[in-house]
Design a protein around this motif. Structure first.
Motif, short mmCIF file in Angstrom:
data_model
loop_
_atom_site.label_atom_id
_atom_site.label_comp_id
_atom_site.label_asym_id
_atom_site.label_seq_id
_atom_site.Cartn_x
_atom_site.Cartn_y
_atom_site.Cartn_z
N LEU A 310 0.86 -1.26 0.55
CA LEU A 310 0.12 -0.23 0.47
C LEU A 310 0.70 1.31 0.23
O LEU A 310 0.07 2.17 -0.64
CB LEU A 310 -0.89 -0.20 1.29
CG LEU A 310 -1.97 -0.79 1.26
CD1 LEU A 310 -2.38 -1.03 2.44
CD2 LEU A 310 -3.39 -0.59 0.20
N VAL A 311 1.99 1.11 0.57
CA VAL A 311 2.96 2.74 0.98
C VAL A 311 3.56 2.47 -0.70
O VAL A 311 3.25 3.06 -0.77
CB VAL A 311 3.85 2.09 2.27
CG1 VAL A 311 4.59 3.48 2.08
CG2 VAL A 311 3.32 2.74 3.50
N GLN A 312 4.20 2.14 -0.91
CA GLN A 312 4.29 1.87 -2.17
C GLN A 312 3.01 2.28 -2.87
O GLN A 312 4.02 3.02 -4.22
CB GLN A 312 5.07 0.54 -2.79
CG GLN A 312 5.97 0.74 -4.06
CD GLN A 312 7.79 1.51 -4.08
OE1 GLN A 312 8.16 1.31 -2.76
NE2 GLN A 312 7.74 2.53 -4.36
N HIS A 313 2.36 1.39 -3.24
CA HIS A 313 1.37 2.44 -4.17
C HIS A 313 1.47 3.86 -4.13
O HIS A 313 1.02 4.95 -4.85
CB HIS A 313 0.27 1.59 -4.00
CG HIS A 313 -0.98 1.56 -4.87
ND1 HIS A 313 -1.28 1.49 -6.29
CD2 HIS A 313 -1.49 2.70 -5.40
CE1 HIS A 313 -2.06 1.45 -7.04
NE2 HIS A 313 -2.51 2.55 -5.84
N GLY A 317 1.91 7.10 -6.52
CA GLY A 317 1.08 7.96 -6.89
C GLY A 317 1.11 9.16 -6.69
O GLY A 317 1.15 9.76 -7.36
N ALA A 318 1.50 9.82 -5.45
CA ALA A 318 1.67 11.11 -5.28
C ALA A 318 3.12 11.09 -6.10
O ALA A 318 2.68 12.72 -6.12
CB ALA A 318 2.12 10.57 -3.64
N SER A 369 -0.94 7.52 6.98
CA SER A 369 -1.46 5.94 6.79
C SER A 369 -1.59 5.30 7.19
O SER A 369 -3.14 5.04 7.44
CB SER A 369 -1.15 6.39 8.83
OG SER A 369 -2.17 6.94 9.51
N PRO A 370 -1.98 4.90 6.28
CA PRO A 370 -2.98 3.17 5.34
C PRO A 370 -2.56 1.89 7.15
O PRO A 370 -1.03 2.13 7.42
CB PRO A 370 -2.66 3.09 4.58
CG PRO A 370 -1.65 2.94 3.54
CD PRO A 370 -1.04 4.30 4.90
N LEU A 379 -6.38 5.53 -1.40
CA LEU A 379 -5.63 5.92 -1.77
C LEU A 379 -5.20 6.35 -2.99
O LEU A 379 -4.83 7.57 -3.18
CB LEU A 379 -3.88 4.95 -1.36
CG LEU A 379 -3.76 4.11 -0.30
CD1 LEU A 379 -2.60 3.36 -0.52
CD2 LEU A 379 -3.25 4.93 0.49
N ASP A 380 -5.94 5.84 -3.80
CA ASP A 380 -5.79 6.41 -5.30
C ASP A 380 -6.43 8.23 -5.61
O ASP A 380 -6.28 8.71 -5.97
CB ASP A 380 -6.06 6.48 -6.40
CG ASP A 380 -5.38 4.78 -6.70
OD1 ASP A 380 -4.25 4.97 -6.68
OD2 ASP A 380 -5.49 4.01 -7.57
#
Ligand SMILES: Cc1ncc(COP(=O)(O)O)c(C=O)c1O
Length: 408
Positions: A310-313, A317-318, A369-370, A379-380
């Motif tokens: 999730l963090v890499q995603h 994306g950011a 913070s997911p 996240l998107d």
């Protein structure tokens, strides 16, 4: 639950559908895009059921439930947490907050013998405050050179024969960066100092094994990644130290025979309960059991792997939308606390909240913070809304990105 890969997913990175089922346990996920677990983990139906059981017993049995049930629930939680942290139940004390746990340890040593305490500028302030208020303690706060982490070499240079504690975080709340606590314990022990780790932002999102790490003290709690709510903290004390330390703040729960009610004779408990400070918070103990069960069932290894994806995603994306990030360059040292630099963090967080997206802000940053229960789609959406936000003309933060407060 294992973090497998679903190649049919349409987002940039694969979605692990096995995590979808768990979302139903957390009602907030159906109402909001909830991305603030490093502040407060989501409330589960499981925790709610445990709390309802507590309330029902209170209605039905009143104080009799203490002996029949509630002391048992308290000890059950202590056992589960101890195993989860790689410790024995006799090494774990339950306290009302991380600050209380720090205070009782700071009041268990003779600072005149070793007056120095070394921590870092990235630690949660309550850690340093324990010693700021003790006039005879020489508190050393190490700077971060990159605004992300503090090099273990800096600790090695600052910790000496006058040092009582090397006290720092497992995961920095400021940057999400994960510290090598085994290396820090070795640095402390080389000069006879104690290694005290604030693991409040670690337990529940990355594996913790306090004995393998060799730390002397480790503080965790259910509030954040363990999804168990406020009012409770866990204090691990290395077993050889448990009997040796004699805290100068105490309570009847810290005594060997608390139900003797003997005002004339005080005897510390033989185990880590000697660090406890009064009646445990039963509502939180029940809530925390629910969160603890879920985290253990999903599995900390699977949670860590899921959060890393999730963090890499989020980072990809950011970065793709031009948002500036402050995270470790090394993905292995990242955790699920992602700091996004922003000229108007408070305005951006309010704007996201208006769109049903819950994040938080810290000086100069929006903090996302997911946890394992979030999805890449969420996240998107967060990145999309954040990237589109423009601070009001002339309002706070309308100017360009200010200097990063942590690298000043
Ligand atoms: C790393 C860390 N330590 C300590 C605390 C404070 O804990 P408490 O309020 O239980 O003292 C927090 C709270 O956010 C935290 O993130």
């Amino acid at each position: 639950m294992r973090a497998g890969r679903d190649r049919s997913a349409t987002t940039r990175r694969p979605i692990d559908t096995s995590f979808q089922q768990i979302r139903a346990e957390f009602p907030i996920l159906g109402r909001k895009i909830y991305l603030n677990s490093c502040s407060l983990g989501a409330l589960s139906r499981r925790s709610e059921r445990h709390l309802e059981e507590f309330l029902a017993r209170w209605h039905d049995e009143g104080a009799a439930a203490w002996y029949e049930h509630w002391l048992g629930r308290t000890n059950l939680l202590r056992r589960r947490v101890a195993t989860f942290l790689g410790a024995e139940p006799s090494d774990v004390a339950l306290l009302p907050s991380a600050s209380a746990a720090l205070s009782v340890i700071a009041e268990s040593v003779d600072h005149s013998r070793r007056p120095r305490v070394v921590c870092s500028a990235l630690d949660f302030p309550t850690l340093a405050y324990q010693w700021t208020v003790k006039p005879r303690v020489e508190l050393v706060i190490l700077r971060s050179h990159d605004g992300i982490s503090v090099d273990p070499e800096q600790f090695a240079a600052a910790v000496d024969e006058d040092t009582m504690f090397l006290a720092t975080s497992h995961v920095y709340f400021t940057t999400g960066c994960v510290q090598d606590i085994r290396a820090l314990a070795e640095i402390a022990h080389e000069v006879g100092a104690y290694c005290l780790i604030d693991g409040y932002q670690a337990a529940g999102q990355i594996p913790v094994n306090v004995r393998e790490a060799g730390v002397d003290f480790y503080i965790a709690g259910p509030l954040k990644w363990l999804c168990g709510g406020p009012g409770l903290a866990y204090l691990y004390v290395r077993d050889e130290l448990v009997r040796r330390l004699r805290p100068r703040i105490t309570s009847w729960f810290a005594t060997r025979n608390q139900f003797d009610f003997d005002i004339h004779h005080f005897q510390y408990h033989d185990d880590a309960r000697r660090f406890e400070l009064g009646t445990p918070p039963l509502p939180t103990i029940h809530l925390a059991l629910g969160g603890q069960e879920i985290i253990e069932e999903v599995g900390i290894e699977a949670i860590t792997a899921r959060n890393r994806e999730l963090v890499q995603h989020l980072v990809d994306g950011a970065a793709a939308t031009g948002l500036a990030l402050r995270v470790s360059a090394d993905p292995e040292r990242r955790s699920a606390i992602v700091m996004i630099r922003h000229p108007d963090p408070a305005g951006a967080v309010a704007h996201l909240a208006n769109q049903g997206i819950i994040v938080d802000h810290r000086p100069g940053h929006v903090r996302v913070s997911p946890h394992f229960y979030n999805t890449p789609d969420e996240l998107d959406r967060c990145v999309e809304v954040l990237a589109a936000y423009r601070p009001p003309r002339g309002g706070a933060g309308a100017a360009a990105l200010p200097p990063d407060p942590l690298t000043l």
